[in-house]
Write a protein that holds these residues in place. Structure first.
Motif, short mmCIF file in Angstrom:
data_model
loop_
_atom_site.label_atom_id
_atom_site.label_comp_id
_atom_site.label_asym_id
_atom_site.label_seq_id
_atom_site.Cartn_x
_atom_site.Cartn_y
_atom_site.Cartn_z
N GLU A 49 0.83 -1.21 0.00
CA GLU A 49 0.00 0.00 0.00
C GLU A 49 0.86 1.25 0.00
N SER A 51 3.92 1.51 -1.12
CA SER A 51 4.59 1.62 -2.42
C SER A 51 3.62 2.14 -3.47
N ALA A 52 2.37 1.70 -3.43
CA ALA A 52 1.37 2.18 -4.39
C ALA A 52 1.08 3.67 -4.16
N ARG A 56 1.81 6.63 -6.91
CA ARG A 56 0.80 7.61 -7.36
C ARG A 56 1.29 9.04 -7.14
#
Length: 111
Positions: A49, A51-52, A56
């Motif tokens: 999460e 890293s995402a 973004r």
């Protein structure tokens, strides 16, 4: 704890000058302009999460998708260390903001 510095003889592409070179006409050691961005945690979904979320945010800042060539997952079972080690192998020019600088320079030249 003392840090020991090791000097390496590298060529312009960042590989050892003593490294054996491929001999075929079409063989080569390619330049690798990629750099790992690391996320460490005992909980893999949390590391994913984060890293995402970072990806973004970096993409929004960059104004285009970040060039990620690989995702590497490893573990560290040493006492007291976060167990999961997640790395995104990202283009170093993207991380340096080259696309942002190029757009800014282009905008200054046209306006």
């Amino acid at each position: 704890m003392s840090e020991e510095t090791i000097e390496l003889e590298l060529d312009d592409s960042g590989v050892s000058v003593d490294l054996p070179q491929p001999t075929g006409d079409m063989d080569q050691i390619q330049g690798v302009p990629y750099r790992p961005v690391e996320f460490r945690d005992d909980d893999l979904p949390t590391a994913l999460e984060r890293s995402a979320r970072w990806l973004r945010q970096a993409q929004d800042w960059l104004g285009e998708p970040v060039d990620v060539i690989a995702v590497h997952l490893d573990y560290d079972d040493r006492q007291g260390a976060p167990y999961y080690d997640l790395k995104l192998l990202c283009n170093e020019e993207d991380l340096a903001g080259a696309p942002v600088a190029i757009r800014k320079a282009a905008a200054e030249n046209t306006g």
